[in-house]
Design a protein around this motif. Sequence first.
Motif, PDB file in Angstrom:
ATOM      1  N   PHE A  54       2.583   8.541  -3.657  1.00  0.00           N
ATOM      2  CA  PHE A  54       2.353  10.081  -3.253  1.00  0.00           C
ATOM      3  C   PHE A  54       3.241  10.714  -2.325  1.00  0.00           C
ATOM      4  O   PHE A  54       4.076  10.515  -2.136  1.00  0.00           O
ATOM      5  N   ILE A  55       4.104  12.387  -2.817  1.00  0.00           N
ATOM      6  CA  ILE A  55       5.098  13.720  -2.508  1.00  0.00           C
ATOM      7  C   ILE A  55       3.886  14.313  -1.516  1.00  0.00           C
ATOM      8  O   ILE A  55       3.063  14.971  -2.369  1.00  0.00           O
ATOM      9  N   ASN A  56       3.908  14.710  -0.243  1.00  0.00           N
ATOM     10  CA  ASN A  56       3.046  16.190   0.495  1.00  0.00           C
ATOM     11  C   ASN A  56       4.152  17.145   0.370  1.00  0.00           C
ATOM     12  O   ASN A  56       5.519  17.110   1.105  1.00  0.00           O
ATOM     13  N   TYR A  57       3.657  18.128  -0.271  1.00  0.00           N
ATOM     14  CA  TYR A  57       4.432  19.405   0.246  1.00  0.00           C
ATOM     15  C   TYR A  57       4.024  20.097   0.810  1.00  0.00           C
ATOM     16  O   TYR A  57       2.614  20.733   1.367  1.00  0.00           O
ATOM     17  N   PRO A  58       4.093  21.263   1.228  1.00  0.00           N
ATOM     18  CA  PRO A  58       3.869  22.034   1.970  1.00  0.00           C
ATOM     19  C   PRO A  58       2.203  22.585   1.076  1.00  0.00           C
ATOM     20  O   PRO A  58       1.896  23.174   1.932  1.00  0.00           O
ATOM     21  N   ASN A  59       2.558  23.200   0.132  1.00  0.00           N
ATOM     22  CA  ASN A  59       1.408  23.593  -0.680  1.00  0.00           C
ATOM     23  C   ASN A  59       0.863  22.339  -1.668  1.00  0.00           C
ATOM     24  O   ASN A  59       0.043  23.353  -2.427  1.00  0.00           O
ATOM     25  N   SER A  60       1.124  21.405  -2.028  1.00  0.00           N
ATOM     26  CA  SER A  60       0.846  20.648  -2.553  1.00  0.00           C
ATOM     27  C   SER A  60       0.989  18.990  -2.382  1.00  0.00           C
ATOM     28  O   SER A  60       1.679  18.362  -1.530  1.00  0.00           O
ATOM     29  N   ARG A  61      -0.043  18.035  -2.947  1.00  0.00           N
ATOM     30  CA  ARG A  61       0.315  17.271  -2.653  1.00  0.00           C
ATOM     31  C   ARG A  61       0.489  16.288  -3.955  1.00  0.00           C
ATOM     32  O   ARG A  61      -0.395  16.452  -5.264  1.00  0.00           O
ATOM     33  N   VAL A  62       1.063  16.128  -4.226  1.00  0.00           N
ATOM     34  CA  VAL A  62       1.970  15.358  -5.930  1.00  0.00           C
ATOM     35  C   VAL A  62       1.356  13.648  -6.280  1.00  0.00           C
ATOM     36  O   VAL A  62       2.027  13.428  -4.861  1.00  0.00           O
ATOM     37  N   GLY A  63       1.732  13.269  -6.767  1.00  0.00           N
ATOM     38  CA  GLY A  63       1.081  12.283  -7.547  1.00  0.00           C
ATOM     39  C   GLY A  63       2.173  12.183  -8.767  1.00  0.00           C
ATOM     40  O   GLY A  63       1.615  12.612  -9.500  1.00  0.00           O
ATOM     41  N   TYR A  64       2.618  10.991  -8.323  1.00  0.00           N
ATOM     42  CA  TYR A  64       4.495  11.099  -8.450  1.00  0.00           C
ATOM     43  C   TYR A  64       4.128   9.388  -9.654  1.00  0.00           C
ATOM     44  O   TYR A  64       4.073   8.124  -8.847  1.00  0.00           O
ATOM     45  N   ILE A  65       4.575  10.131 -10.745  1.00  0.00           N
ATOM     46  CA  ILE A  65       4.499   8.370 -11.388  1.00  0.00           C
ATOM     47  C   ILE A  65       5.613   7.601 -11.617  1.00  0.00           C
ATOM     48  O   ILE A  65       6.436   8.283 -12.418  1.00  0.00           O
ATOM     49  N   VAL A  66       5.887   6.896 -10.706  1.00  0.00           N
ATOM     50  CA  VAL A  66       6.841   5.650 -10.362  1.00  0.00           C
ATOM     51  C   VAL A  66       6.937   5.248 -12.372  1.00  0.00           C
ATOM     52  O   VAL A  66       8.349   5.541 -12.178  1.00  0.00           O
ATOM     53  N   ALA A  67       6.443   4.478 -13.054  1.00  0.00           N
ATOM     54  CA  ALA A  67       6.621   3.749 -13.796  1.00  0.00           C
ATOM     55  C   ALA A  67       5.143   3.595 -14.087  1.00  0.00           C
ATOM     56  O   ALA A  67       4.444   3.742 -13.891  1.00  0.00           O
ATOM     57  N   GLY A 101       0.690  -1.632  -0.509  1.00  0.00           N
ATOM     58  CA  GLY A 101      -0.127  -0.173   0.501  1.00  0.00           C
ATOM     59  C   GLY A 101       1.028   1.427   0.225  1.00  0.00           C
ATOM     60  O   GLY A 101       0.505   2.509  -0.033  1.00  0.00           O
ATOM     61  N   GLN A 102       2.183   1.570  -0.557  1.00  0.00           N
ATOM     62  CA  GLN A 102       2.967   2.491  -0.572  1.00  0.00           C
ATOM     63  C   GLN A 102       2.914   2.969  -1.686  1.00  0.00           C
ATOM     64  O   GLN A 102       3.061   4.306  -1.847  1.00  0.00           O
ATOM     65  N   TRP A 103       2.790   2.503  -2.481  1.00  0.00           N
ATOM     66  CA  TRP A 103       2.514   3.247  -3.761  1.00  0.00           C
ATOM     67  C   TRP A 103       1.041   1.820  -4.442  1.00  0.00           C
ATOM     68  O   TRP A 103       0.394   1.567  -3.943  1.00  0.00           O
ATOM     69  N   LEU A 104       0.616   3.586  -5.257  1.00  0.00           N
ATOM     70  CA  LEU A 104      -0.771   3.043  -5.830  1.00  0.00           C
ATOM     71  C   LEU A 104      -0.623   2.296  -6.877  1.00  0.00           C
ATOM     72  O   LEU A 104       0.222   2.506  -7.710  1.00  0.00           O
ATOM     73  N   LEU A 105      -1.461   1.104  -7.473  1.00  0.00           N
ATOM     74  CA  LEU A 105      -1.269   0.643  -8.617  1.00  0.00           C
ATOM     75  C   LEU A 105      -2.352   1.252  -9.120  1.00  0.00           C
ATOM     76  O   LEU A 105      -3.579   0.872  -9.184  1.00  0.00           O
TER      77      LEU A 105
END
Length: 136
Positions: free
Chosen positions: A67-80, A45-49
């Motif tokens: 997902f990467i949480n920043y102070p002003n945004s939440r990024v859905g980061y495509i690893v592959a 569950g650490q990555w979404l499929l």
Amino acid sequence: MKTQYVPLEYAAQTWPRVEHYIESALAHGWGDYTIDQAKLLVCTGQWLLVVMTDDAGEVHGAATITFINYPNSRVGYIVAIGGKLIANQDAFKTLCEILKSKGATKIQGMGRPAIVRLWSSKFGAKPVSTLMELEI
């Protein structure tokens, strides 16, 4: 083509159907993850499929996202991401909706030059910076 995320309780059962797409994508990546590590991160569950299927339920592509949480945004980061005939407006729109439903405010990913051109022309993605790397 239907784009949908795989609930965690079905990740292990789905993995054999998508593994070759993820493995191919990782082979073109920067080499930080093995296919076994990707499976572990998805199945815990650490990555979404996310999978792309046709009307008959045949899988044509898959993506792993963290997902990467920043102070002003939440990024859905495509690893592959890998597959055939999956780079289309409908699939991308649904992918964005899935990521929004998980709280993402941005979508990011790294790609080789051909992918950068494809995502720029098809989806309006903009290169933000160039990643530099040196083994030490």
